[in-house]
Design a protein around this motif. Structure first.
Motif, PDB file in Angstrom:
ATOM      1  N   GLN A  14      10.219   1.533  -0.497  1.00  0.00           N
ATOM      2  CA  GLN A  14      10.182   2.818  -1.201  1.00  0.00           C
ATOM      3  C   GLN A  14      11.569   3.279  -1.650  1.00  0.00           C
ATOM      4  O   GLN A  14      11.691   4.126  -2.522  1.00  0.00           O
ATOM      5  N   CYS A  18       7.553   7.245  -3.774  1.00  0.00           N
ATOM      6  CA  CYS A  18       6.389   7.165  -2.897  1.00  0.00           C
ATOM      7  C   CYS A  18       5.113   7.501  -3.661  1.00  0.00           C
ATOM      8  O   CYS A  18       5.148   8.043  -4.759  1.00  0.00           O
ATOM      9  N   ARG A  33       2.543  11.890   2.433  1.00  0.00           N
ATOM     10  CA  ARG A  33       2.285  11.161   3.680  1.00  0.00           C
ATOM     11  C   ARG A  33       3.122   9.877   3.740  1.00  0.00           C
ATOM     12  O   ARG A  33       3.690   9.543   4.772  1.00  0.00           O
ATOM     13  N   GLU A  34       3.190   9.155   2.626  1.00  0.00           N
ATOM     14  CA  GLU A  34       4.015   7.947   2.605  1.00  0.00           C
ATOM     15  C   GLU A  34       5.487   8.306   2.793  1.00  0.00           C
ATOM     16  O   GLU A  34       6.208   7.608   3.496  1.00  0.00           O
ATOM     17  N   GLU A  47       6.668  10.792   4.454  1.00  0.00           N
ATOM     18  CA  GLU A  47       6.835  11.110   5.876  1.00  0.00           C
ATOM     19  C   GLU A  47       7.030   9.831   6.695  1.00  0.00           C
ATOM     20  O   GLU A  47       7.869   9.764   7.590  1.00  0.00           O
ATOM     21  N   THR A  48       6.294   8.792   6.360  1.00  0.00           N
ATOM     22  CA  THR A  48       6.439   7.497   7.033  1.00  0.00           C
ATOM     23  C   THR A  48       7.829   6.918   6.790  1.00  0.00           C
ATOM     24  O   THR A  48       8.447   6.364   7.699  1.00  0.00           O
ATOM     25  N   VAL A  49       8.332   7.062   5.558  1.00  0.00           N
ATOM     26  CA  VAL A  49       9.677   6.579   5.234  1.00  0.00           C
ATOM     27  C   VAL A  49      10.709   7.332   6.063  1.00  0.00           C
ATOM     28  O   VAL A  49      11.630   6.737   6.631  1.00  0.00           O
ATOM     29  N   ASP A  51      10.328   8.810   8.957  1.00  0.00           N
ATOM     30  CA  ASP A  51      10.230   8.356  10.344  1.00  0.00           C
ATOM     31  C   ASP A  51      10.914   7.007  10.533  1.00  0.00           C
ATOM     32  O   ASP A  51      11.629   6.790  11.519  1.00  0.00           O
ATOM     33  N   ARG A  52      10.719   6.109   9.594  1.00  0.00           N
ATOM     34  CA  ARG A  52      11.336   4.774   9.696  1.00  0.00           C
ATOM     35  C   ARG A  52      12.853   4.860   9.578  1.00  0.00           C
ATOM     36  O   ARG A  52      13.580   4.196  10.320  1.00  0.00           O
TER      37      ARG A  52
END
Length: 149
Positions: A89, A108, A112-113, A115-117, A119-120
């Motif tokens: 992303q 993204c 939601r995607e 947010e995942t980025v 977190d990573r």
């Protein structure tokens, strides 16, 4: 670099696929002369390369963000940069001076995607702080702006 070189560069910035024949027609020189000029500009590093500009929305990634990143103390910058290649992303990155270490351009599908980025980046890449802004649209200023002496 003279006026004709700047004209050639301006055309290439607008259309990186322009042929030597097309460039020559626009600057009123032969294709061979233009080819020599372009090769010289490449040899001295003025032209670093050519690339396609993609419409990220066509890939389902229509939500673009600019994220300012501050790394945790002790995180190796080179390792961070290498790991960015593992986050699909992230479509652009710049190292900065000032309050933040990097600015990332992130594309993204949705929040939601993203947010995942986030977190990573925090868990795996050593990001301590992240400030993001949604990119609404880019304002085309024209390629000639960088060519003014």
């Amino acid at each position: 670099m003279d006026r004709i070189d700047r004209q050639i560069l301006s055309i290439l910035l607008s259309d990186g696929r322009a042929t030597y024949q097309e460039l020559g027609r626009q600057v009123r020189l032969s294709a061979n002369t233009v080819a020599d000029r372009v090769r010289r500009l490449q040899a001295v590093g003025v032209v670093r390369g050519y690339r396609a500009e993609l419409n990220l929305a066509a890939f389902g990634r229509g939500m673009e963000l600019l994220s300012d990143i501050r790394l945790r103390e002790g995180v190796d910058r080179q390792a961070f940069e290498a790991q960015l290649h593992q986050v699909p992303q992230v479509v652009g990155a710049m190292r900065l001076t000032g309050d933040y270490d990097y600015q990332l351009r992130v594309a993204c599908t949705d929040a939601r995607e993203f947010e995942t980025v986030i977190d990573r980046l925090k868990a795996d890449l050593g990001v301590r702080e992240l400030r993001s802004r949604l990119l609404l649209h880019e304002v085309p200023l024209g390629p000639d702006r960088v060519l003014e002496p």
